[in-house]
Design a protein around this motif. Structure first.
Motif, PDB file in Angstrom:
ATOM      1  N   PHE A 202       0.823  -1.207   0.000  1.00 44.94           N
ATOM      2  CA  PHE A 202       0.000   0.000   0.000  1.00 44.94           C
ATOM      3  C   PHE A 202       0.860   1.262   0.000  1.00 44.94           C
ATOM      4  N   ARG A 203       2.142   1.098   0.333  1.00 45.47           N
ATOM      5  CA  ARG A 203       3.076   2.217   0.286  1.00 45.47           C
ATOM      6  C   ARG A 203       3.613   2.383  -1.137  1.00 45.47           C
ATOM      7  N   TYR A 204       3.885   1.249  -1.804  1.00 48.81           N
ATOM      8  CA  TYR A 204       4.531   1.334  -3.121  1.00 48.81           C
ATOM      9  C   TYR A 204       3.574   1.670  -4.267  1.00 48.81           C
ATOM     10  N   PHE A 205       2.420   1.004  -4.326  1.00 49.65           N
ATOM     11  CA  PHE A 205       1.527   1.202  -5.478  1.00 49.65           C
ATOM     12  C   PHE A 205       1.200   2.665  -5.763  1.00 49.65           C
ATOM     13  N   PRO A 206       0.815   3.461  -4.752  1.00 52.12           N
ATOM     14  CA  PRO A 206       0.469   4.862  -5.072  1.00 52.12           C
ATOM     15  C   PRO A 206       1.682   5.780  -5.181  1.00 52.12           C
ATOM     16  N   ASN A 207       2.892   5.246  -4.931  1.00 53.69           N
ATOM     17  CA  ASN A 207       4.102   6.085  -4.916  1.00 53.69           C
ATOM     18  C   ASN A 207       4.521   6.467  -6.335  1.00 53.69           C
ATOM     19  N   ILE A 208       4.586   7.769  -6.604  1.00 50.39           N
ATOM     20  CA  ILE A 208       4.844   8.246  -7.973  1.00 50.39           C
ATOM     21  C   ILE A 208       6.236   7.839  -8.464  1.00 50.39           C
ATOM     22  N   ALA A 209       7.239   7.841  -7.564  1.00 51.79           N
ATOM     23  CA  ALA A 209       8.598   7.449  -7.969  1.00 51.79           C
ATOM     24  C   ALA A 209       8.628   5.959  -8.314  1.00 51.79           C
ATOM     25  N   PHE A 210       7.884   5.157  -7.545  1.00 52.51           N
ATOM     26  CA  PHE A 210       7.795   3.718  -7.822  1.00 52.51           C
ATOM     27  C   PHE A 210       7.149   3.482  -9.186  1.00 52.51           C
ATOM     28  N   GLN A 211       6.071   4.239  -9.472  1.00 57.63           N
ATOM     29  CA  GLN A 211       5.377   4.072 -10.757  1.00 57.63           C
ATOM     30  C   GLN A 211       6.287   4.420 -11.931  1.00 57.63           C
ATOM     31  N   TRP A 212       7.036   5.524 -11.788  1.00 64.48           N
ATOM     32  CA  TRP A 212       7.971   5.917 -12.848  1.00 64.48           C
ATOM     33  C   TRP A 212       9.065   4.879 -13.006  1.00 64.48           C
TER      34      TRP A 212
END
Lengths: 165, 149
Positions: free
Chosen positions: A93-103
């Motif tokens: 739940f921390r990673y999925f919405p994280n913009i840096a993770f998505q990029w």
């Protein structure tokens, strides 16, 4: 990303055995991080050998022999895929919405497409190059892109903890 | 100690602690530099240990230059990060071990290159190469531990 979109998948990751272990054993997270870092150095080092040869900076490296670093890069990528999955399971739940993770994930997909283009489009021709012979311009573009994309992956990865709100 | 306090209270210390993007940007550069230095060190030592034997080790010279660029990036970014809390880092066991590993790893890299260019026996060269990789791994492990200890 919308909460309802990723919540079911995130819950699944969170419930895995690996996720539980990552949260319960205090040494798991730092150990996986260290392996993840060692993995990126093997991956990036291999890419430096291959891509710098193609770009022409290290053009006296034997091209055919440089390709032997491809399996090293692939193994290192798999190690980082697994350790990366461990982080994801620990706290999805921390990673999925994280913009840096998505990029970061987006760039990895692009790097994969770039690598396929290299393998199917250029690999055979490049292997014929003599030591010191210049690679075709197309191949140089792919090689430069590969290094640039992976530098981006490293930067976005390191940014993950700092773009949370 | 007086110097460490001066460093911590100086402009760099204030910048890295207080600017919003300063710390993550410098830290990201440190990660990129790490991938470059260690990438070159590992690729080169793999070759010395007998992998991809068709590459002439001397052809790696250009790559070595790139390794130095990575090292300079990390020296600069590392010094800036150090200014964050020098009075803590300086006495932190994992930090001291990290710096020691880097110094030893750097010396061993030089030893490996000299052995390759000279006529040192293959066994000794490989031993130095192995020790060199171990040192750089050590630097990475202790570097990561700095965030936890």
């Amino acid at each position: 990303m919308d909460y309802d979109t990723y919540a079911p998948l995130a819950s699944w990751f969170e419930a895995t055995w690996l996720g539980g272990q990552m949260r319960e054993q205090f040494w798991m997270f730092p150990m996986m991080e260290t392996i993840h870092f060692i993995g990126i150095t093997f991956l990036f080092g291999s890419l430096l050998v291959i891509d710098m040869r193609v770009i022409g900076f290290g053009r006296f490296i034997n091209m055919n022999a440089a390709m032997k670093y491809i399996p090293v890069a692939i193994i290192a990528f798999c190690v980082n895929l697994l350790t990366g999955l461990a982080f994801l399971c620990a706290d999805p739940f921390r990673y999925f919405p994280n913009i840096a993770f998505q990029w970061k994930m987006g760039l990895i997909v692009i790097a994969g497409i770039n690598a396929l283009w290299f393998w199917f489009g250029e690999h055979k021709e490049l292997c014929q190059l003599a030591d010191g012979e210049d690679a075709p311009f197309r191949a140089k573009v792919i090689a430069a892109l590969s290094l640039a994309i992976w530098i981006g992956v490293i930067i976005f990865g390191r940014m993950i903890p700092y773009v949370e709100y | 100690m007086g110097f460490l306090v001066w460093l911590e209270e100086g402009a760099l210390g204030i910048f890295i602690r207080e600017s919003l993007w300063g710390y993550p940007i410098v830290l990201s550069s440190h990660a990129v530099g790490m991938a470059i230095v260690m990438g070159v060190v590992i690729a080169l030592n793999l070759r010395v240990l007998g992998y991809a034997k068709d590459i002439s080790i001397l052809a790696f010279d250009k790559l070595f230059l790139i390794g130095w660029i990575g090292f300079i990036i990390n020296l600069i970014s590392g010094l800036i990060l150090f200014c964050n809390t020098p009075t803590t880092y300086f006495f932190q066991g994992s930090f001291i071990l990290k710096i020691a590993s880097i110094v030893l790893g750097g010396i061993l890299m030089k030893v490996v290159m000299n052995s390759v260019r000279g006529d040192t026996s293959e066994g000794l060269t490989k031993l130095a190469s192995f020790a060199c990789i171990a040192c750089w791994f050590g630097a990475m492990i202790t570097g990561r531990l700095m965030a936890y200890l």
